[in-house]
Design an enzyme around this catalytic site. Structure first.
Site, short mmCIF file in Angstrom:
data_model
loop_
_atom_site.label_atom_id
_atom_site.label_comp_id
_atom_site.label_asym_id
_atom_site.label_seq_id
_atom_site.Cartn_x
_atom_site.Cartn_y
_atom_site.Cartn_z
N ASN A 1 0.82 -1.21 0.00
CA ASN A 1 0.00 0.00 0.00
C ASN A 1 0.86 1.26 0.00
O ASN A 1 0.35 2.36 0.24
CB ASN A 1 -0.92 0.03 1.23
CG ASN A 1 -1.96 -1.08 1.18
OD1 ASN A 1 -2.42 -1.47 0.11
ND2 ASN A 1 -2.33 -1.59 2.34
N HIS B 1 -15.26 -1.71 3.93
CA HIS B 1 -14.23 -2.50 4.60
C HIS B 1 -14.76 -3.16 5.87
O HIS B 1 -15.70 -2.69 6.51
CB HIS B 1 -13.05 -1.57 4.95
CG HIS B 1 -11.84 -2.29 5.42
ND1 HIS B 1 -11.54 -2.46 6.75
CD2 HIS B 1 -10.83 -2.88 4.72
CE1 HIS B 1 -10.40 -3.11 6.86
NE2 HIS B 1 -9.95 -3.39 5.65
N GLU C 1 -16.61 3.94 1.29
CA GLU C 1 -15.21 4.23 1.00
C GLU C 1 -15.18 5.11 -0.23
O GLU C 1 -16.12 5.11 -1.03
CB GLU C 1 -14.43 2.94 0.74
CG GLU C 1 -14.34 2.02 1.95
CD GLU C 1 -13.62 0.72 1.64
OE1 GLU C 1 -12.45 0.78 1.19
OE2 GLU C 1 -14.21 -0.35 1.84
N SER D 1 -11.24 -1.09 -1.67
CA SER D 1 -9.93 -1.71 -1.53
C SER D 1 -9.76 -3.00 -2.33
O SER D 1 -8.62 -3.43 -2.55
CB SER D 1 -9.65 -2.00 -0.06
OG SER D 1 -10.64 -2.86 0.49
N ASP E 1 -14.54 7.03 3.97
CA ASP E 1 -13.22 6.51 4.32
C ASP E 1 -12.31 6.65 3.10
O ASP E 1 -12.52 6.00 2.07
CB ASP E 1 -13.34 5.05 4.74
CG ASP E 1 -12.04 4.47 5.27
OD1 ASP E 1 -10.96 4.95 4.86
OD2 ASP E 1 -12.09 3.54 6.09
N HIS F 1 -7.55 4.52 0.86
CA HIS F 1 -6.79 4.20 -0.35
C HIS F 1 -6.74 5.36 -1.34
O HIS F 1 -6.25 5.19 -2.47
CB HIS F 1 -7.39 2.96 -1.01
CG HIS F 1 -7.25 1.72 -0.19
ND1 HIS F 1 -6.12 0.92 -0.21
CD2 HIS F 1 -8.09 1.15 0.71
CE1 HIS F 1 -6.28 -0.09 0.62
NE2 HIS F 1 -7.46 0.03 1.19
N LYS G 1 -0.73 4.05 4.54
CA LYS G 1 -0.65 3.58 3.15
C LYS G 1 0.22 4.55 2.35
O LYS G 1 1.42 4.53 2.48
CB LYS G 1 -2.06 3.39 2.60
CG LYS G 1 -2.83 2.28 3.33
CD LYS G 1 -4.20 2.07 2.82
CE LYS G 1 -4.85 0.81 3.42
NZ LYS G 1 -4.95 0.84 4.89
#
Length: 387
Positions: free
Chosen positions: A44, A132, A176, A180, A206, A209, A240
């Site tokens: 990541n 997630h 998200e 992910s 969120d 990523h 990450k």
């Protein structure tokens, strides 16, 4: 007494879902495992900062390590609230142009703590089907009513809101920004339309990523979409693309004050290492200057997405640096990962329950320090594997 657990382990092995902790060593963008050096396609470290030795040298050159505490030795509400925490929170709030920022020990720690603190019996949580595991756990721990809408299906979300909006004091939509496993993205402007349509909606996003990767200043997909200030709970991680550890929430000051008093994982956890917090601040102050790395990552990702789609002849869900190579069967994913590793590419199989049954895959996680020649070698290997 332990027979039940032994049987469960055997069942996992039979299903091709058994996992072990890898014995690995890191060497920049490479992984050493079982005496084999492999290019890491499972990291990541999206901007390549974690393996940037010159960046670390700059940090330690300006840091008196002997004077910086390695441990907080306490929660922040007791004796663990070092000045560096407030400094980073102020820096983050200023960069994101939000009233307040609050730090956490990890993204998981944030997601299992924020929602249970915020939600009550007068709250409905409506979450994307593919959020997630940490968000799922946070939703369950909250004890609040919840619904799941089909992944990125905003017509379904609209139906749920029409049905339930009048029944609750508040509805928290949870998503998200970059998912992910499939590498696709949420339509943040569309979600914000629901906030304008219904007076009692709050939006929780969120950006784990996305932060570091998107936006002119690397502040995430919300920056790219121009909507940072409209998202009620903007969560991200340092672990990450930002090459550190911990997580954060950007929010209104009243929410920060409320969580300090109500969020159990924050109240009862030993705080992050002050040295790590100082490193996070060091990286954040430089985040805007990594636009070349973001552009390079985007270009490499586009190439890999196109190639995987071409030789699989299947739709490519991803539009980001997370590129799924979906094989379906657990054994096929494991076998493909083993072949790739033998050829010098550290690629890992992703299997249920992390992904839905029948969608086992290799998840390529790209970083900006991968060279064009290295990506070409991977593509050659993948093409040969499909013949």
């Amino acid at each position: 007494m332990l027979n039940f657990y032994a049987e469960q382990v055997q069942q996992l092995k039979a299903q091709g879902q058994y996992r072990t902790l890898p014995d690995i060593c890191h060497e920049g963008k490479y992984i050493w495992r079982d005496g084999r050096k492999m290019l890491n396609f499972s990291s990541n470290d999206y901007l390549g900062l974690a393996s940037d030795n010159s960046l670390k040298q700059q940090f330690f050159a300006q840091t008196d390590v002997g004077e910086v505490a390695l441990t907080s030795s306490s929660s922040r509400l007791l004796t663990g609230n070092f000045p560096v925490y407030a400094e980073l929170e102020t820096l983050m709030a200023n960069q994101f142009q939000r009233e307040a920022c609050l730090l956490f020990n990890s993204g998981y720690h944030a997601n299992i703590g924020i929602l249970p603190a915020l939600a009550d019996k007068q709250t409905l949580i409506v979450a994307d089907k593919l959020v997630h595991a940490s968000l799922i756990d946070g939703i369950r721990l909250s004890g609040a009513d919840y619904q799941r809408y089909r992944h990125n299906d905003y017509a379904h979300l609209q139906q749920l809101l029409e049905k339930y909006a009048a029944r609750y004091q508040r509805i928290i939509i949870v998503t998200e920004s970059v998912f992910s496993m499939d590498g696709d993205t949420a339509d943040l402007p569309h979600l914000l339309q629901f906030k304008r349509q219904y007076r009692n909606i709050l939006l929780y996003v969120d950006e784990a990523h996305a932060v570091g990767v998107f936006g002119q200043n690397g502040l995430g997909l919300a920056e790219k979409c121009g909507c940072i200030g409209q998202i009620d709970f903007l969560v991200g991680t340092f672990g990450k693309a930002l090459a550190s550890m911990g997580a954060y929430l950007l929010c209104d000051q009243v929410i920060k004050d409320y969580l300090i008093n109500k969020m159990r994982p924050l109240i009862f956890s030993t705080a992050l290492s002050p040295l790590i917090v100082q490193w996070s601040g060091f990286v954040m102050r430089r985040l805007a200057q990594y636009q070349p790395q973001r552009a390079r990552l985007a270009a490499l990702s586009a190439q890999l997405r196109t190639a995987v789609q071409d030789f699989t002849q299947a739709p490519m869900p991803s539009s980001t640096h997370i590129v799924p190579y979906i094989l379906g069967d657990n054994a096929a994913a494991v076998a493909s990962a083993e072949r790739l590793q033998k050829c010098g590419f550290y690629c890992l199989p992703i299997r249920p329950p992390t992904v839905p049954n029948g969608t086992s895959r290799i998840r390529f996680s790209l970083t900006a320090d991968i060279s064009q020649a290295e990506l070409d070698q991977l593509l050659t290997m993948l093409t040969a594997e499909k013949k």
